[in-house]
Design a protein around this motif. Structure first.
Motif, PDB file in Angstrom:
ATOM      1  N   ALA A  99       4.630  -1.219   2.465  1.00 51.13           N
ATOM      2  CA  ALA A  99       4.930  -1.925   3.710  1.00 51.13           C
ATOM      3  C   ALA A  99       5.143  -3.424   3.482  1.00 51.13           C
ATOM      4  O   ALA A  99       5.547  -4.127   4.406  1.00 51.13           O
ATOM      5  CB  ALA A  99       3.809  -1.709   4.714  1.00 51.13           C
ATOM      6  N   GLY A 100       4.857  -3.907   2.267  1.00 46.46           N
ATOM      7  CA  GLY A 100       5.143  -5.307   1.977  1.00 46.46           C
ATOM      8  C   GLY A 100       3.943  -6.192   1.712  1.00 46.46           C
ATOM      9  O   GLY A 100       4.092  -7.377   1.449  1.00 46.46           O
ATOM     10  N   THR A 101       2.744  -5.643   1.767  1.00 44.57           N
ATOM     11  CA  THR A 101       1.549  -6.442   1.478  1.00 44.57           C
ATOM     12  C   THR A 101       1.563  -6.835   0.003  1.00 44.57           C
ATOM     13  O   THR A 101       1.884  -6.022  -0.859  1.00 44.57           O
ATOM     14  CB  THR A 101       0.264  -5.638   1.784  1.00 44.57           C
ATOM     15  N   ARG A 154       1.415   2.529 -10.180  1.00 38.81           N
ATOM     16  CA  ARG A 154       2.255   3.200 -11.193  1.00 38.81           C
ATOM     17  C   ARG A 154       2.004   4.699 -11.200  1.00 38.81           C
ATOM     18  O   ARG A 154       2.937   5.496 -11.263  1.00 38.81           O
ATOM     19  CB  ARG A 154       1.936   2.621 -12.575  1.00 38.81           C
ATOM     20  N   ASP A 155       0.719   5.084 -11.137  1.00 34.34           N
ATOM     21  CA  ASP A 155       0.359   6.503 -11.159  1.00 34.34           C
ATOM     22  C   ASP A 155       0.918   7.263  -9.953  1.00 34.34           C
ATOM     23  O   ASP A 155       1.105   8.469 -10.012  1.00 34.34           O
ATOM     24  CB  ASP A 155      -1.160   6.679 -11.197  1.00 34.34           C
ATOM     25  N   HIS A 156       1.164   6.558  -8.868  1.00 30.54           N
ATOM     26  CA  HIS A 156       1.690   7.189  -7.662  1.00 30.54           C
ATOM     27  C   HIS A 156       3.193   6.967  -7.500  1.00 30.54           C
ATOM     28  O   HIS A 156       3.749   7.182  -6.424  1.00 30.54           O
ATOM     29  CB  HIS A 156       0.916   6.711  -6.428  1.00 30.54           C
ATOM     30  N   GLY A 157       3.842   6.525  -8.583  1.00 33.48           N
ATOM     31  CA  GLY A 157       5.294   6.412  -8.609  1.00 33.48           C
ATOM     32  C   GLY A 157       5.879   5.330  -7.717  1.00 33.48           C
ATOM     33  O   GLY A 157       7.045   5.420  -7.326  1.00 33.48           O
ATOM     34  N   VAL A 158       5.107   4.301  -7.424  1.00 39.38           N
ATOM     35  CA  VAL A 158       5.594   3.222  -6.571  1.00 39.38           C
ATOM     36  C   VAL A 158       6.401   2.242  -7.419  1.00 39.38           C
ATOM     37  O   VAL A 158       5.967   1.852  -8.501  1.00 39.38           O
ATOM     38  CB  VAL A 158       4.416   2.490  -5.893  1.00 39.38           C
ATOM     39  N   GLU A 159       7.564   1.854  -6.919  1.00 35.06           N
ATOM     40  CA  GLU A 159       8.386   0.877  -7.625  1.00 35.06           C
ATOM     41  C   GLU A 159       7.825  -0.512  -7.357  1.00 35.06           C
ATOM     42  O   GLU A 159       7.589  -0.894  -6.213  1.00 35.06           O
ATOM     43  CB  GLU A 159       9.836   0.956  -7.137  1.00 35.06           C
ATOM     44  N   MET A 160       7.611  -1.259  -8.427  1.00 37.97           N
ATOM     45  CA  MET A 160       7.013  -2.586  -8.303  1.00 37.97           C
ATOM     46  C   MET A 160       8.041  -3.591  -7.782  1.00 37.97           C
ATOM     47  O   MET A 160       9.218  -3.526  -8.124  1.00 37.97           O
ATOM     48  CB  MET A 160       6.495  -3.079  -9.654  1.00 37.97           C
ATOM     49  N   ARG A 161       7.554  -4.520  -6.967  1.00 39.86           N
ATOM     50  CA  ARG A 161       8.399  -5.610  -6.473  1.00 39.86           C
ATOM     51  C   ARG A 161       8.193  -6.812  -7.377  1.00 39.86           C
ATOM     52  O   ARG A 161       7.084  -7.094  -7.809  1.00 39.86           O
ATOM     53  CB  ARG A 161       7.970  -6.019  -5.061  1.00 39.86           C
TER      54      ARG A 161
END
Length: 159
Positions: free
Chosen positions: A76-78, A99-106
């Motif tokens: 959500a942008g936090t 990373r383990d949950h496949g989130v793309e880093m900003r």
């Protein structure tokens, strides 16, 4: 130097008599005293039953719902620094969960206004840590921005 043949002491220890100035000859009686001391030493105290051991693994320390909430907040942008503070995590721990949950880093570089502010604060004598805290950025990000601006960094006694 000439070595004497080894002799068996109490069935477990070998004593080797060495000839020479720096020899450390253990006599059988000395070894018996040491073995007796070891056998009669009291056992180690057990751990206190009241002491709580906190799980170190993040997946054990945080509930699945908390991790899902954290991932959703990041999406959500936090900022990662705010999440670290909110969930009491290290930056590395937070990034591992994401990373383990496949989130793309900003990639959130410092804005021009933040860099100008950092240069001014650092020039006034504040430390890198103090500047980073005021800006809500990582110390490494502030360091990199100051270096790119050609600011001569002060020597730190902790380095």
């Amino acid at each position: 130097m000439r070595k004497a043949p080894p002799t068996l002491v109490r069935g477990a220890f070998w004593s080797v008599d060495l000839l020479g100035r720096y020899s450390k000859c253990w006599q059988a009686e000395q070894l018996r005293k040491i073995v007796k001391l070891v056998e009669h030493t009291p056992p180690r105290r057990p751990a206190k039953p009241s002491s709580k051991v906190q799980a170190r693994r993040l997946d054990r320390r945080l509930a699945a719902t908390t991790i899902a909430e954290l991932v959703d907040d990041y999406k959500a942008g936090t900022s990662s620094n705010q999440l670290c503070e909110q969930y009491n995590l290290s930056k590395g721990g937070l990034l591992k969960i994401l990373r383990d949950h496949g989130v793309e880093m900003r990639y959130q570089p410092m804005t021009e206004d933040e860099i100008v502010w950092a240069v001014r604060l650092y020039g006034e004598g504040q430390s890198l840590n103090a500047v980073a805290r005021q800006l809500g950025k990582a110390k490494g990000s502030v360091w990199k921005a100051l270096r790119e601006r050609g600011v001569r960094l002060r020597w730190s006694p902790l380095r």
